[in-house]
Structure formats: structure tokens, C-alpha cells
Design a protein around this motif. Structure first.
Motif, mmCIF file in Angstrom:
data_model
loop_
_atom_site.group_PDB
_atom_site.id
_atom_site.type_symbol
_atom_site.label_atom_id
_atom_site.label_comp_id
_atom_site.label_asym_id
_atom_site.label_seq_id
_atom_site.Cartn_x
_atom_site.Cartn_y
_atom_site.Cartn_z
ATOM 1 N N LYS A 68 35.959 123.869 -6.874
ATOM 2 C CA LYS A 68 36.590 124.936 -7.637
ATOM 3 C C LYS A 68 35.956 126.262 -7.261
ATOM 4 O O LYS A 68 34.745 126.379 -7.198
ATOM 5 C CB LYS A 68 36.406 124.702 -9.132
ATOM 6 N N SER A 69 36.784 127.233 -7.023
ATOM 7 C CA SER A 69 36.270 128.574 -6.785
ATOM 8 C C SER A 69 36.184 129.276 -8.129
ATOM 9 O O SER A 69 36.935 128.963 -9.048
ATOM 10 C CB SER A 69 37.179 129.337 -5.827
ATOM 11 N N PRO A 70 35.255 130.217 -8.271
ATOM 12 C CA PRO A 70 35.127 130.890 -9.551
ATOM 13 C C PRO A 70 36.406 131.658 -9.898
ATOM 14 O O PRO A 70 37.096 132.163 -9.021
ATOM 15 C CB PRO A 70 33.950 131.844 -9.357
ATOM 16 N N ALA A 71 36.705 131.704 -11.186
ATOM 17 C CA ALA A 71 37.906 132.393 -11.634
ATOM 18 C C ALA A 71 37.785 133.898 -11.412
ATOM 19 O O ALA A 71 38.774 134.572 -11.190
ATOM 20 C CB ALA A 71 38.156 132.100 -13.111
ATOM 21 N N LEU A 72 36.580 134.420 -11.467
ATOM 22 C CA LEU A 72 36.343 135.843 -11.271
ATOM 23 C C LEU A 72 35.565 136.049 -9.979
ATOM 24 O O LEU A 72 34.658 135.285 -9.670
ATOM 25 C CB LEU A 72 35.538 136.412 -12.440
ATOM 26 N N PRO A 73 35.877 137.108 -9.257
ATOM 27 C CA PRO A 73 35.094 137.369 -8.043
ATOM 28 C C PRO A 73 33.653 137.708 -8.406
ATOM 29 O O PRO A 73 33.385 138.349 -9.411
ATOM 30 C CB PRO A 73 35.806 138.556 -7.402
ATOM 31 N N ASN A 74 32.734 137.250 -7.593
ATOM 32 C CA ASN A 74 31.296 137.472 -7.794
ATOM 33 C C ASN A 74 30.779 136.902 -9.108
ATOM 34 O O ASN A 74 29.823 137.425 -9.672
ATOM 35 C CB ASN A 74 30.956 138.969 -7.694
ATOM 36 N N ALA A 75 31.416 135.849 -9.611
ATOM 37 C CA ALA A 75 30.968 135.223 -10.850
ATOM 38 C C ALA A 75 29.638 134.515 -10.613
ATOM 39 O O ALA A 75 29.382 133.980 -9.544
ATOM 40 C CB ALA A 75 32.009 134.230 -11.351
#
Length: 84
Positions: free
Chosen positions: A40-47
Motif C-alpha cells: 500500500k502506498s501512503p494516502a498522503l504524499p510524504n506521509a
């Protein structure tokens, strides 16, 4: 002519109660997606991700000696060491 009420017999009160309890508490298997994503990639960039990390006391003191922001300094040092 007097009509007599008819009763439908579906079992004892206990049997009815047990059947109702079982239907209310029955566990169903969750539906699995056809193809789960590998990561899963983070929902927010740079999370940021919360992790637990064990560091030597001296290393921790080094980063904390300049006060607040030590976690960002640890992150920056790790990014540099990883070549990111």
C-alpha cells in the motif's frame, strides 16, 4: 361455530432462542479481494509511518542534544545513509 386458533409448531422456546442466537452471532468469512495489492502506498504524499526503533543511548542523545526536531534529524540521517 367457534374458530379455534391454530398454532404453528416450530420447536420449543429454547430451540427458537438458540436458533435466533446462532443466526445473530454467526461469523461470516470476510470477502477477499481478487488480487490484493503487493504494497500500500501512503494516502498522503510524504506521509510518515509510526515505528518502534531501538537505538543506542549515545545515538539518541546525539540527535536530542539540539532539542525539538530530533526525530526529523534522525529521519534525515537515515535518508542520507540510504541514498535517498
Amino acid at each position: 361455530m367457534a374458530m379455534t386458533p391454530t398454532r404453528r409448531t416450530i420447536g420449543s422456546a429454547r430451540d427458537v432462542a438458540e436458533a435466533a442466537f446462532k443466526s445473530a452471532t454467526a461469523k461470516t468469512a470476510p470477502k477477499l479481494p481478487e488480487a490484493a495489492p503487493a504494497a500500500k502506498s501512503p494516502a498522503l504524499p510524504n506521509a510518515k509511518e509510526l515505528v518502534s526503533l531501538r537505538l543506542d543511548r549515545e545515538v539518541l542523545e546525539h540527535f536530542q542534544k539540539d532539542g525539538p526536531g530530533w526525530q526529523e534529524r534522525v529521519n534525515a540521517a537515515l535518508r542520507k545513509a540510504a541514498g535517498l
